[in-house]
Design an enzyme around this catalytic site. Structure first.
Site, short mmCIF file in Angstrom:
data_model
loop_
_atom_site.label_atom_id
_atom_site.label_comp_id
_atom_site.label_asym_id
_atom_site.label_seq_id
_atom_site.Cartn_x
_atom_site.Cartn_y
_atom_site.Cartn_z
N GLU A 23 -27.02 -35.48 -62.57
CA GLU A 23 -26.20 -35.75 -63.55
C GLU A 23 -26.14 -36.80 -64.20
O GLU A 23 -26.75 -37.59 -64.01
CB GLU A 23 -24.78 -35.83 -63.08
N LYS A 84 -16.74 -39.24 -70.98
CA LYS A 84 -17.24 -38.82 -69.36
C LYS A 84 -16.58 -37.71 -70.23
O LYS A 84 -15.79 -36.85 -70.25
CB LYS A 84 -16.27 -39.33 -68.76
N VAL A 104 -20.77 -34.26 -61.58
CA VAL A 104 -20.69 -33.11 -61.54
C VAL A 104 -20.44 -32.28 -61.22
O VAL A 104 -21.27 -30.77 -61.24
CB VAL A 104 -19.80 -33.70 -59.12
N ASP A 136 -4.59 -36.23 -58.29
CA ASP A 136 -5.49 -36.55 -59.05
C ASP A 136 -6.17 -36.00 -57.55
O ASP A 136 -6.82 -36.54 -56.84
CB ASP A 136 -5.33 -37.84 -58.42
N SER A 138 -10.18 -33.94 -58.14
CA SER A 138 -11.07 -34.28 -58.84
C SER A 138 -11.96 -31.81 -59.06
O SER A 138 -11.51 -31.50 -58.05
CB SER A 138 -12.24 -34.96 -58.50
N LYS A 157 -16.61 -41.16 -50.98
CA LYS A 157 -15.93 -42.81 -50.91
C LYS A 157 -14.72 -42.50 -50.03
O LYS A 157 -13.79 -41.93 -50.75
CB LYS A 157 -16.50 -43.11 -52.32
N1 PSU Z 1 -18.72 -41.23 -57.49
C1 PSU Z 1 -19.66 -42.06 -57.22
N2 PSU Z 1 -20.50 -42.12 -58.24
C2 PSU Z 1 -20.20 -41.80 -59.42
C3 PSU Z 1 -19.25 -40.44 -59.53
C4 PSU Z 1 -18.67 -40.11 -58.43
O1 PSU Z 1 -20.36 -42.91 -56.24
O2 PSU Z 1 -20.69 -41.60 -60.83
C5 PSU Z 1 -18.79 -39.53 -61.41
C6 PSU Z 1 -19.35 -38.47 -60.80
O3 PSU Z 1 -19.88 -38.01 -61.93
C7 PSU Z 1 -18.04 -37.73 -60.55
C8 PSU Z 1 -17.40 -38.07 -60.91
O4 PSU Z 1 -18.63 -36.01 -60.77
O5 PSU Z 1 -17.57 -39.53 -61.15
C9 PSU Z 1 -15.53 -38.12 -60.79
O6 PSU Z 1 -15.14 -38.03 -61.65
P1 PSU Z 1 -13.21 -38.15 -61.46
O7 PSU Z 1 -12.76 -37.67 -60.13
O8 PSU Z 1 -12.76 -38.31 -62.20
O9 PSU Z 1 -13.71 -36.55 -61.38
MN MN Z 2 -9.27 -37.76 -61.82
#
Ligand code: PSU
Ligand code: MN
Length: 303
Positions: A23, A84, A104, A136, A138, A157
């Site tokens: 990614e 993003k 992802v 929220d 993902s 995490k």
């Molecule tokens: N967690 C990490 N490093 C990252 C991401 C998540 O430790 O770079 C990135 C990945 O691309 C993941 C995205 O898909 O953040 C998730 O963002 P959101 O929570 O806005 O969906």
């Molecule tokens: Mn989000």
């Protein structure tokens, strides 16, 4: 959608040789420059050394690309104009001819369109703490529920609610495999307080689960959680305090939506004086080694 696949990637796919998707949000919004670009190059080299072709995925000038040049990696790592891009953002960025770094979720979707089945990253998105009121969650989880790609990560995490993330993955029918351990890992740490939903030991066992799932006609993704190597781990108690501090800062600053994850990652690097970045790079490299092995196993069994 018009998708551009690099010739090397196309050749490997046509010949059933191993390919590993990577990614780009991790490059543009997950790590600072220039370590991000160095990481992207090293990870590609590790995939190659493991006998697979790397296919880093991003949107460049509105065109989704599978397999990038060195100059394109540099641009993604250094330009402030890279958006993003999760799945909902893809049409907008494509229509406007912008540059986008794929998460992802969107990387899975584009990898799947190209016929790639194995994807390596660092950490997955998931259910954020406080999701009961913020909503929220993902889109990575939605995508895992429907797109047939295996995602190798170091777990989730604890900026997220790990328990609710695992519950949601169960609801979506996503197998969660932990490689070589009985506990689900939490990215910087090998522990999380949550048991491994399913344990596997090594790439052959992972590939067997993937083959079984997809040959049963069960579409959707598989989480392959690969615990950070022992020597690179940051103990959960130590990073826990820092994560709390970063979450508090995000709250105070009113950070919301797609900015939450990049903000927290950046803030954690600041507070740890770079130690979290070192751990992050180490775990991505370990994941690349495993991902190449899984892709190789799958090509073997494809004959
Ligand atoms: N967690 C990490 N490093 C990252 C991401 C998540 O430790 O770079 C990135 C990945 O691309 C993941 C995205 O898909 O953040 C998730 O963002 P959101 O929570 O806005 O969906
Ligand atoms: Mn989000």
């Amino acid at each position: 959608m018009n998708v551009e696949i690099a010739p090397e990637v196309q050749d490997a796919l046509a010949a059933d040789r191993p390919v590993v998707a990577l990614e780009s949000t991790i490059i543009s919004h997950g790590m600072p420059y220039p370590q991000n670009v160095a990481m992207a190059r090293e990870v590609e080299a590790i995939v190659r050394a493991g006998g697979a072709v790397p296919a880093t995925i991003a949107v460049l000038g509105g065109v989704p690309k599978i397999g990038l040049s060195d100059a394109e990696l540099e641009l993604l790592g250094s330009s402030p104009d890279v958006v993003k891009v999760s799945v909902r953002d893809l049409p907008y960025v494509v229509a406007r001819g912008q540059h986008g770094a794929t998460t992802v979720a969107s990387t899975m979707r584009l990898a799947s369109l190209a016929g790639i089945r194995v994807f390596v990253t660092g950490g997955l998105g998931g259910v954020h703490r406080g999701a009961a009121t913020s909503f929220d969650i993902s889109a990575d989880l939605t995508e895992l529920g429907q797109t047939s790609v295996a995602v190798v990560s170091a777990g989730v995490k604890s900026i997220l609610d790990i328990g609710l993330t695992l519950e949601t993955l169960e609801t979506l029918g996503v197998p969660v495999l932990v490689n070589g351990a009985d506990e689900f890992p939490s990215f910087y740490s090998r522990s999380s307080g949550f048991a491994a939903p399913m344990r596997v030991d090594g790439p052959t066992e992972v590939a067997a689960v993937l083959a079984a799932k997809w040959s049963l006609g069960l579409p959707g993704g598989v989480v392959v959680a690969n615990p950070i190597p022992v020597e690179d781990e940051i103990p959960a108690e130590e990073i826990g305090v820092i994560i709390e501090q970063a979450l508090g800062d995000a709250d105070r600053l009113g950070v919301t939506g797609k900015d939450v994850t990049p903000y927290l990652l950046g803030r954690i690097v600041e507070i740890t004086g770079g130690a979290s970045l070192t751990a992050n790079i180490a775990l991505v490299k370990a994941n690349a080694r495993l991902g190449a092995q899984i892709a190789a196993e799958m090509s073997l069994s494809a004959g």
